[in-house]
Design an enzyme around this catalytic site. Structure first.
Site, PDB file in Angstrom:
ATOM      1  N   TYR A 132       0.794  -1.239   0.000  1.00  0.00           N
ATOM      2  CA  TYR A 132       0.000   0.000   0.000  1.00  0.00           C
ATOM      3  C   TYR A 132       0.822   1.283   0.000  1.00  0.00           C
ATOM      4  CZ  TYR A 132      -2.943  -3.817   1.240  1.00  0.00           C
ATOM      5  OH  TYR A 132      -3.571  -5.029   1.208  1.00  0.00           O
ATOM      6  N   GLY A 133       2.133   1.102   0.070  1.00  0.00           N
ATOM      7  CA  GLY A 133       2.959   2.304   0.067  1.00  0.00           C
ATOM      8  C   GLY A 133       4.406   1.991   0.382  1.00  0.00           C
ATOM      9  N   LYS A 145       5.533   6.702   6.374  1.00  0.00           N
ATOM     10  CA  LYS A 145       4.886   5.791   5.432  1.00  0.00           C
ATOM     11  C   LYS A 145       4.134   6.644   4.430  1.00  0.00           C
ATOM     12  CE  LYS A 145       2.030   1.636   5.604  1.00  0.00           C
ATOM     13  NZ  LYS A 145       1.488   0.653   6.539  1.00  0.00           N
ATOM     14  N   ASP A 194      -4.950  -7.787  10.259  1.00  0.00           N
ATOM     15  CA  ASP A 194      -3.820  -8.049   9.350  1.00  0.00           C
ATOM     16  C   ASP A 194      -2.569  -8.387  10.165  1.00  0.00           C
ATOM     17  OD1 ASP A 194      -2.565  -8.412   6.934  1.00  0.00           O
ATOM     18  OD2 ASP A 194      -2.321  -6.271   6.489  1.00  0.00           O
TER      19      ASP A 194
HETATM   20  N1  ATP Z   1       8.248   2.299  11.894  1.00  0.00           N
HETATM   21  C1  ATP Z   1       9.125   1.615  11.173  1.00  0.00           C
HETATM   22  N2  ATP Z   1      10.419   1.628  11.531  1.00  0.00           N
HETATM   23  C2  ATP Z   1      11.317   0.940  10.800  1.00  0.00           C
HETATM   24  N3  ATP Z   1      11.003   0.211   9.728  1.00  0.00           N
HETATM   25  C3  ATP Z   1       9.724   0.149   9.334  1.00  0.00           C
HETATM   26  C4  ATP Z   1       8.715   0.841  10.035  1.00  0.00           C
HETATM   27  N4  ATP Z   1       7.540   0.594   9.437  1.00  0.00           N
HETATM   28  C5  ATP Z   1       7.806  -0.212   8.419  1.00  0.00           C
HETATM   29  N5  ATP Z   1       9.109  -0.496   8.335  1.00  0.00           N
HETATM   30  C6  ATP Z   1       9.765  -1.321   7.338  1.00  0.00           C
HETATM   31  O1  ATP Z   1       9.156  -1.059   6.106  1.00  0.00           O
HETATM   32  C7  ATP Z   1       8.683  -2.248   5.518  1.00  0.00           C
HETATM   33  C8  ATP Z   1       7.446  -1.953   4.703  1.00  0.00           C
HETATM   34  O2  ATP Z   1       6.353  -1.771   5.566  1.00  0.00           O
HETATM   35  P1  ATP Z   1       4.878  -1.786   5.014  1.00  0.00           P
HETATM   36  O3  ATP Z   1       3.966  -1.780   6.178  1.00  0.00           O
HETATM   37  O4  ATP Z   1       4.712  -0.709   4.000  1.00  0.00           O
HETATM   38  O5  ATP Z   1       4.788  -3.095   4.222  1.00  0.00           O
HETATM   39  P2  ATP Z   1       4.785  -4.562   4.765  1.00  0.00           P
HETATM   40  O6  ATP Z   1       4.252  -4.583   6.142  1.00  0.00           O
HETATM   41  O7  ATP Z   1       6.158  -5.109   4.575  1.00  0.00           O
HETATM   42  O8  ATP Z   1       3.801  -5.259   3.814  1.00  0.00           O
HETATM   43  P3  ATP Z   1       2.247  -4.998   3.722  1.00  0.00           P
HETATM   44  O9  ATP Z   1       2.100  -4.021   2.648  1.00  0.00           O
HETATM   45  O10 ATP Z   1       1.696  -6.308   3.362  1.00  0.00           O
HETATM   46  O11 ATP Z   1       1.800  -4.501   5.035  1.00  0.00           O
HETATM   47  C9  ATP Z   1       8.470  -3.189   6.697  1.00  0.00           C
HETATM   48  O12 ATP Z   1       8.543  -4.526   6.311  1.00  0.00           O
HETATM   49  C10 ATP Z   1       9.608  -2.802   7.602  1.00  0.00           C
HETATM   50  O13 ATP Z   1      10.771  -3.461   7.238  1.00  0.00           O
HETATM   51 MG    MG Z   2       2.808  -3.483   6.861  1.00  0.00          MG
END
Ligand code: ATP
Ligand code: MG
Length: 506
Positions: free
Chosen positions: A208-209, A224, A325
């Site tokens: 989603y981003g 994000k 989720d």
């Molecule tokens: N607050 C944060 N601090 C450090 N790293 C982060 C943080 N939030 C996310 N990340 C990193 O960014 C990645 C991408 O997060 P995001 O939530 O966009 O996607 P995801 O959880 O990997 O997949 P999905 O889209 O299925 O949720 C995470 O897997 C993590 O490694």
């Molecule tokens: Mg995520």
């Protein structure tokens, strides 16, 4: 009346001889004086320094002529002058000689240093009380002013102050100060922070981003950015993070959200705490953990979820929230070894008082790999909030399995330890991006669940975690453990790991 005025005129024409003493013409001490008015005899109190008391002093003499005050003065003086008494006469020459007016003696003896009259004494006392009153009033006013100023200082938007202050307070302090209700910073402050953000580097991409490491002033934050099509996700996540009493040490710390657009594009940001260790998925992929670290990870994760699931009654209260989720990528690992649950774009809120379930308006569904059998078979009743929580607990079972695989234990009879490779749940039975059908066939029809290695029974923590995960991923949602039960069971284990918090991850 007529005869009286005639008599008065007769007096004016004749001359009268009076006895004088202390008020004689030519400054002689006594003798006589001539007047066309009247003679007088007066007595008054005079302070005598040698005896330290008031003595009577008698004066005799002639009144000034009638047109200069004369007889009238006799009356005024007699009635108005305190401590002095005058008596007048005009019936014969030297008529005042035997006149002995009386006087009202002083009641008190003044102090030798202060030979003041009672009048000045009264004036003095009056002045004294006025000064005293003014002083007391000033002191009271000062105290009121000080209290008011202090209150004002406390009431002033301290966060704005801290933002403008050159001596910056850390972001966490800023959030702490402002979110008394535990629901985040005021919108204006959030906007200001969002404007001052400097992106540093991309750290991850999701469905989603993107997630960026960014800086606000000198502090690291995670930003994000949502894809334009994902407005509903941004909206939901922002709303959930700003739910009253949402803040918890095992829920990702929300800082700010911002949305801007020009009609053709929309930029949506979500600013949260940054955790350099990354997601639980990242962490377990590259690290192995001791049973104590496993206990801490699992305990903190269940604490965060129990807080989320829990409805808090009262004012302010917190609605119960189901995540929908739960997966290792949506859990972040903090430097102290604890988990922080993130990603609330799909969450559902419930207030028992209103009996209303707020389902997100977005079209997004959870992650198929982690979906509970009743979600896969579409048997979940969305009108029953408890069912969302139970579906979360199924996913918790899978996450605990991912953790347990990386927890190393000694190999009996050797000095070495062992653990399983990192793996996603069902990695061996479904493709990397499984469809609903793939998952449904494995989880619902075949009733598969992740395997439990025998070695897990040799360690207390691992054995407990293994038992918990099975009770979480049970096919029957009603018999699954609650987050609170998981937390309590893990908390009752040997408390070493939990007591050692915070624990540094290396
Ligand atoms: N607050 C944060 N601090 C450090 N790293 C982060 C943080 N939030 C996310 N990340 C990193 O960014 C990645 C991408 O997060 P995001 O939530 O966009 O996607 P995801 O959880 O990997 O997949 P999905 O889209 O299925 O949720 C995470 O897997 C993590 O490694
Ligand atoms: Mg995520």
């Amino acid at each position: 009346m007529a005869p009286k005025s005639r008599k008065k005129k007769a007096h004016v024409s004749r001359s009268l001889t009076c006895y004088c003493e202390g008020s004689c013409p030519n400054n002689v001490s006594n003798g006589t004086c001539e007047t066309k008015s009247s003679c007088f005899s007066s007595v008054q109190e005079v302070y005598d320094e040698t005896t330290n008391s008031y003595e009577e002093e008698r004066t005799y003499g002639c009144m000034p002529p009638e047109d200069n005050g004369g007889f009238l003065m006799c009356k005024v003086a007699a009635s108005q002058v305190h401590g002095k008494h005058i008596v007048c006469c005009d019936n014969e020459d030297l008529c005042n000689r035997n006149l002995q007016p009386a006087f009202t003696p002083k009641l008190t003896t003044p102090s030798p240093d202060l030979p003041v009259s009672s009048e000045s004494m009264q004036t003095f006392m009056l002045l004294g009380s006025v000064v005293m009153c003014a002083f007391v009033l000033t002191v009271v006013l000062l105290i009121v002013c000080l209290i008011y100023k202090r209150r004002e200082k406390q009431r002033k938007p301290r966060l704005i102050n801290s933002m403008c202050n050159s001596q910056l307070s850390p972001l966490s302090q800023l959030v702490e100060q402002s979110s008394g209700s535990g629901s985040g910073l005021p919108l204006l402050v959030q906007r200001t922070i969002a404007k001052q953000i400097q992106m540093v580097r991309l750290v991850g991409k999701g469905r989603y981003g993107e997630v960026w490491l960014a800086k606000w002033r000198d502090e690291r934050v995670a930003v994000k950015t949502f894809f334009t099509t994902e407005e509903a996700s941004w909206f939901r996540e922002t709303e959930i993070y700003q739910t009253v009493l949402m803040r918890h040490e095992n829920i990702l710390g929300f800082i700010a959200a911002d949305i801007k657009g020009n009609g053709s594009w929309t930029q949506m940001l979500l600013i949260t705490d940054y955790h350099e260790v990354g997601s639980l998925h990242d962490y377990l992929s590259t690290s192995v953990i001791t049973p104590q670290k496993l206990q801490l990870l699992a305990y903190s994760f269940s604490s965060g979820l129990a807080h989320l699931h829990d409805e808090i009654f009262g004012t302010p209260g917190k609605p119960a929230i189901a995540h929908r989720d739960i997966k290792s990528k949506n859990i972040l690992v903090k430097r102290n070894g604890q988990c922080a649950i993130a990603d609330f774009g799909l969450a559902v809120k419930y207030m028992s008082e209103l009996d209303e379930i707020h389902i997100a308006q977005n079209t997004r569904v959870g992650t198929r790999r982690y979906m509970a059998p009743e979600v896969l078979s579409q048997a979940l009743n969305p009108q029953q909030f408890e069912e969302f929580k139970r579906a979360d607990m199924y996913s918790v079972g899978l996450v605990l399995w991912e953790m347990a695989r990386r927890c190393y234990t000694p190999i009996t009879g050797t000095k070495t330890t062992t653990c399983e490779d990192y793996a996603l749940p069902y990695h061996d039975v479904v493709p990397s991006d499984p469809s609903f059908e793939d998952m449904h066939a494995v989880v619902c029809i075949k009733g598969f669940r992740p395997p439990l290695p025998a070695r897990w029974q040799e360690d207390d923590v691992l054995a407990t975690v293994a038992k918990i995960m099975q009770e979480c991923w049970h096919h029957n949602p009603t018999v699954r453990l609650t987050a609170l039960r998981v937390k309590k069971t893990l908390g009752r284990l040997d408390m070493d790991a939990l007591n050692d918090m915070p624990m540094k991850i290396v």
